[in-house]
Scaffold this active site. Structure first.
Site, short mmCIF file in Angstrom:
data_model
loop_
_atom_site.label_atom_id
_atom_site.label_comp_id
_atom_site.label_asym_id
_atom_site.label_seq_id
_atom_site.Cartn_x
_atom_site.Cartn_y
_atom_site.Cartn_z
N CYS A 172 19.80 -24.09 38.11
CA CYS A 172 19.51 -25.32 38.87
C CYS A 172 18.78 -26.34 38.01
O CYS A 172 18.92 -27.54 38.20
CB CYS A 172 18.66 -24.98 40.09
SG CYS A 172 17.17 -24.07 39.65
N GLY B 236 15.22 -31.12 47.21
CA GLY B 236 14.36 -30.39 48.13
C GLY B 236 12.93 -30.86 48.15
O GLY B 236 12.60 -31.94 47.64
N LYS C 252 14.09 -35.92 46.13
CA LYS C 252 15.38 -36.37 46.64
C LYS C 252 16.19 -35.15 47.17
O LYS C 252 15.62 -34.27 47.82
CB LYS C 252 16.14 -37.15 45.55
CG LYS C 252 15.31 -38.32 45.00
CD LYS C 252 16.14 -39.34 44.24
CE LYS C 252 16.67 -38.86 42.93
NZ LYS C 252 17.32 -39.89 42.11
N GLY D 62 19.67 -27.94 44.96
CA GLY D 62 20.48 -28.15 43.76
C GLY D 62 19.86 -29.12 42.77
O GLY D 62 18.87 -29.79 43.04
N PRO E 19 18.70 -11.40 49.94
CA PRO E 19 19.26 -11.86 48.66
C PRO E 19 20.67 -12.41 48.88
O PRO E 19 21.26 -12.21 49.93
CB PRO E 19 19.28 -10.58 47.81
CG PRO E 19 19.32 -9.46 48.78
CD PRO E 19 18.68 -9.93 50.07
N GLU F 161 26.89 -31.64 41.16
CA GLU F 161 26.40 -30.41 40.52
C GLU F 161 27.58 -29.47 40.27
O GLU F 161 28.19 -28.97 41.21
CB GLU F 161 25.37 -29.72 41.42
CG GLU F 161 24.74 -28.51 40.77
CD GLU F 161 23.83 -27.71 41.70
OE1 GLU F 161 24.19 -27.49 42.87
OE2 GLU F 161 22.74 -27.30 41.23
N LEU G 249 10.42 -26.07 64.45
CA LEU G 249 9.08 -26.43 63.94
C LEU G 249 8.48 -25.32 63.07
O LEU G 249 7.34 -24.91 63.26
CB LEU G 249 8.13 -26.77 65.10
CG LEU G 249 8.51 -28.04 65.86
CD1 LEU G 249 7.56 -28.28 67.02
CD2 LEU G 249 8.50 -29.25 64.93
N ASP H 115 25.48 -6.94 38.08
CA ASP H 115 25.65 -7.69 39.31
C ASP H 115 25.95 -9.17 39.06
O ASP H 115 26.77 -9.78 39.72
CB ASP H 115 24.30 -7.60 40.06
CG ASP H 115 24.44 -7.62 41.55
OD1 ASP H 115 25.57 -7.46 42.03
OD2 ASP H 115 23.41 -7.77 42.23
P1 NAD Z 1 23.93 -21.05 48.63
O1 NAD Z 1 23.28 -22.21 49.28
O2 NAD Z 1 25.37 -20.84 48.83
O3 NAD Z 1 23.21 -19.68 49.12
C1 NAD Z 1 21.82 -19.49 48.98
C2 NAD Z 1 21.39 -18.44 49.98
O4 NAD Z 1 21.54 -18.96 51.29
C3 NAD Z 1 22.23 -17.16 49.92
O5 NAD Z 1 21.40 -16.03 50.12
C4 NAD Z 1 23.17 -17.35 51.09
O6 NAD Z 1 23.66 -16.14 51.61
C5 NAD Z 1 22.24 -18.03 52.08
N1 NAD Z 1 22.93 -18.74 53.16
C6 NAD Z 1 24.19 -19.23 53.18
N2 NAD Z 1 24.45 -19.77 54.39
C7 NAD Z 1 23.34 -19.64 55.13
C8 NAD Z 1 22.98 -20.00 56.46
N3 NAD Z 1 23.84 -20.62 57.28
N4 NAD Z 1 21.74 -19.72 56.89
C9 NAD Z 1 20.85 -19.11 56.08
N5 NAD Z 1 21.13 -18.71 54.82
C10 NAD Z 1 22.37 -18.99 54.35
O7 NAD Z 1 23.56 -21.14 47.08
P2 NAD Z 1 24.11 -20.26 45.88
O8 NAD Z 1 25.51 -20.65 45.61
O9 NAD Z 1 23.77 -18.83 46.08
O10 NAD Z 1 23.16 -20.79 44.69
C11 NAD Z 1 23.45 -21.91 43.91
C12 NAD Z 1 22.69 -23.11 44.41
O11 NAD Z 1 21.29 -22.84 44.44
C13 NAD Z 1 22.85 -24.29 43.46
O12 NAD Z 1 23.00 -25.47 44.20
C14 NAD Z 1 21.53 -24.30 42.69
O13 NAD Z 1 21.17 -25.55 42.16
C15 NAD Z 1 20.57 -23.85 43.75
N6 NAD Z 1 19.36 -23.30 43.13
C16 NAD Z 1 18.21 -24.00 43.25
C17 NAD Z 1 17.06 -23.53 42.63
C18 NAD Z 1 15.75 -24.27 42.71
O14 NAD Z 1 14.74 -23.72 42.34
N7 NAD Z 1 15.74 -25.51 43.19
C19 NAD Z 1 17.09 -22.31 41.94
C20 NAD Z 1 18.29 -21.62 41.86
C21 NAD Z 1 19.43 -22.12 42.47
#
Ligand code: NAD
Length: 483
Positions: A288, A459, A456, A256, A180, A386, A248, A96
């Site tokens: 990330c 998150g 920052k 990111g 997911p 990023e 709320l 996957d």
């Molecule tokens: P993304 O933001 O595109 O998607 C993340 C999730 O959000 C997916 O399941 C997606 O379907 C969902 N999503 C998209 N639009 C949405 C909406 N309008 N409402 C609700 N959910 C929505 O991120 P990605 O490309 O899958 O992952 C990469 C990003 O995640 C990078 O920026 C990375 O740094 C970050 N990341 C952060 C951590 C951490 O622990 N801080 C860990 C892993 C990845």
């Protein structure tokens, strides 16, 4: 291929179902670019059904009403099943996401099992406190579950990041609807079958696959959801936080990152090189907490760039199913295209590609060669943004203060790291780095007991540790009049 009877369907209320619309989406193997199956593509009606099933399971008390020890037994059972089924989970995760099988087994399987084990232990520690007050009253606090948790996860660590939410949420007595990432849903569906086998009651964990704009959005806005646990990009995170703010709802935002890795002139160079390479090629740079920005003290700069160029060129890139592979394909073609654009931009911005800098043409897969770029200024977009791919930029600095300023100069603040043999400097610099986690003399040392999260634009809130467990509970005070 995967088993379409189970893996391609939604898991709602303890049943495997097709989406209400019957719509399906392709699953693509990133090592070949070929479609290997389809999964249910849910919509708003499926989200409604899943939230209703979760709510009913929560209200029944079948899970929330168990003691912490009883929940712990189930969580330990899940951990055991993860280890027993490691071969199948690794196969699915590799198919996957394109994860190299050896790394997936060593990191993703082990970490996932350990998360369930860790929160099994903590489930037994959830308690309240008595408060001595100057009232004629007996006052105590209780920690209660929040209710229905929407767990929304990204594509890069499907297994680890879903369990980072589901394990503490379950430990605290909550129920979950998990969405997911659309590209990488297979391990979440397989985990649902393990939850069933471990004795998690029907409706306590539900898995709804589909797009962010439809399923994610519907979950966010659903009045039946009590908490949103989100991991993903900062841009989507801003939207998620704004919806949560409007409604709320408590949120955890794991967003990111763009971490800096500082190498001081007194560093152990050999150790530093290993950590630097791990920091930017691990998970094909889709990490990330990776370290894509390398800052090197001037006296070591030429030496380190020279060693890196040779060492990175020798990192085994290839078929994720080959146990020798260290760097597999990226998870989707759009991620490779994004890396190509950034490397092209780096060239335009005056960067010098020291190694890599191009796609790897292999079986139609989504490969990009690990790339090191020198000569960019700190304000260049390639340094500041990023990239989320196997790309490292290298810059030099002259003073400790300059290194700290450069490290803190991006809008992100997820992780940071430094290499030095000077203990006082190590703690002094760690104190000044704006990041949720700082590694000294290594990279990516993680454990379910060590909280991580951002500051920052990376998150707020923390995953792992007792901090995460607390975020899945609410405190109720009870005050009993004594007269
Ligand atoms: P993304 O933001 O595109 O998607 C993340 C999730 O959000 C997916 O399941 C997606 O379907 C969902 N999503 C998209 N639009 C949405 C909406 N309008 N409402 C609700 N959910 C929505 O991120 P990605 O490309 O899958 O992952 C990469 C990003 O995640 C990078 O920026 C990375 O740094 C970050 N990341 C952060 C951590 C951490 O622990 N801080 C860990 C892993 C990845």
């Amino acid at each position: 291929m995967f088993n379409n009877d189970i893996h391609g369907r939604l898991f709602i209320g303890g049943q495997w179902r097709d989406s209400c619309s019957g719509s399906r989406a392709d699953v693509i193997d990133p090592s070949t670019g070929r479609v290997v199956g389809t999964i249910a593509d849910a919509d708003i009606a499926d989200v409604d059904t899943a939230v209703a099933a979760a709510r009913a399971a929560f209200e029944s008390g079948e899970w929330a009403g168990l003691s912490g020890r009883e929940r712990a037994r189930v969580l330990l059972h899940i951990a055991g099943l993860v280890r027993e089924n490691a071969d199948e989970i690794v196969r699915l995760e590799s198919l996957d996401v394109g994860k190299p099988v050896a790394l997936c087994r060593a990191v993703d399987i082990a970490t996932t099992a350990e998360q369930y084990e860790y929160y099994a232990a903590l489930a037994q520690t959830i308690d309240g406190a008595t408060r001595k007050v100057p009232l004629n009253a007996f006052a105590y606090t209780r920690r209660e579950p929040l209710g229905v948790v929407a767990a929304i996860t990204p594509f890069n660590f499907p297994l680890i990041l879903s369990s980072a939410k589901i394990a503490p949420a379950l430990a605290a007595g909550n129920v979950v609807v998990h969405k997911p990432a659309e590209d990488t849903p297979l391990s979440a569906l397989f985990m649902a079958s393990l939850f069933e086998r471990a004795g998690v009651p029907a409706g306590v964990v539900n898995v709804v696959t589909g797009s962010g704009s439809v399923v994610g959005e519907a979950l966010l806005k659903h009045p039946g959801v009590d908490k949103i646990a989100f991991t993903g990009s900062t841009s989507i995170g801003r939207h998620v936080a704004s919806v949560a703010g409007e409604m709320l709802k408590p949120v955890t935002m794991e967003l990111g990152g763009n971490a800096a890795h500082i190498v001081f002139d007194d560093a152990d160079v050999e150790k530093a090189i290993g950590a630097i390479i791990k920091g930017f090629v691990f998970n094909t740079g889709q990490f990330c907490m990776g370290g894509p920005r390398l800052l090197v003290a001037r006296p070591l700069y030429d030496t380190i760039v020279g060693i890196l160029a040779a060492a990175v060129a020798g990192v085994p890139v290839g078929d994720p199913r080959d146990p020798e592979t260290v760097v597999g394909p990226m998870a989707a073609d759009r991620h490779v295209k994004k890396v190509e654009e950034y490397v092209e931009l780096a060239r335009q911005e005056g960067g010098r590609v020291v190694c890599g800098g191009e796609r790897l043409d292999r079986n139609g897969g989504y490969y990009y060669k690990p790339t090191v770029i020198a000569g960019l200024t700190n304000d260049s977009r390639v340094v500041q943004e990023e990239i989320f791919g196997p790309v490292l930029t290298v810059q030099l600095f002259d003073t400790e203060d300059e290194a700290i300023e450069m490290a803190n100069s991006t809008s992100y603040g997820l992780a940071s790291g430094l290499h030095t043999t000077n203990l006082a400097r190590a703690h002094r610099v760690a104190d000044k780095l704006q990041a949720g986690i700082v590694w000294i003399n290594d990279w990516a040392m993680l454990d379910p007991a060590i909280p991580f999260g951002g500051v920052k634009d990376s998150g707020f809130g923390r995953e792992y540790g007792p901090e995460a467990l607390a975020s899945y509970t609410k405190v109720k005070s009870v005050v009993v009049a004594l007269d």
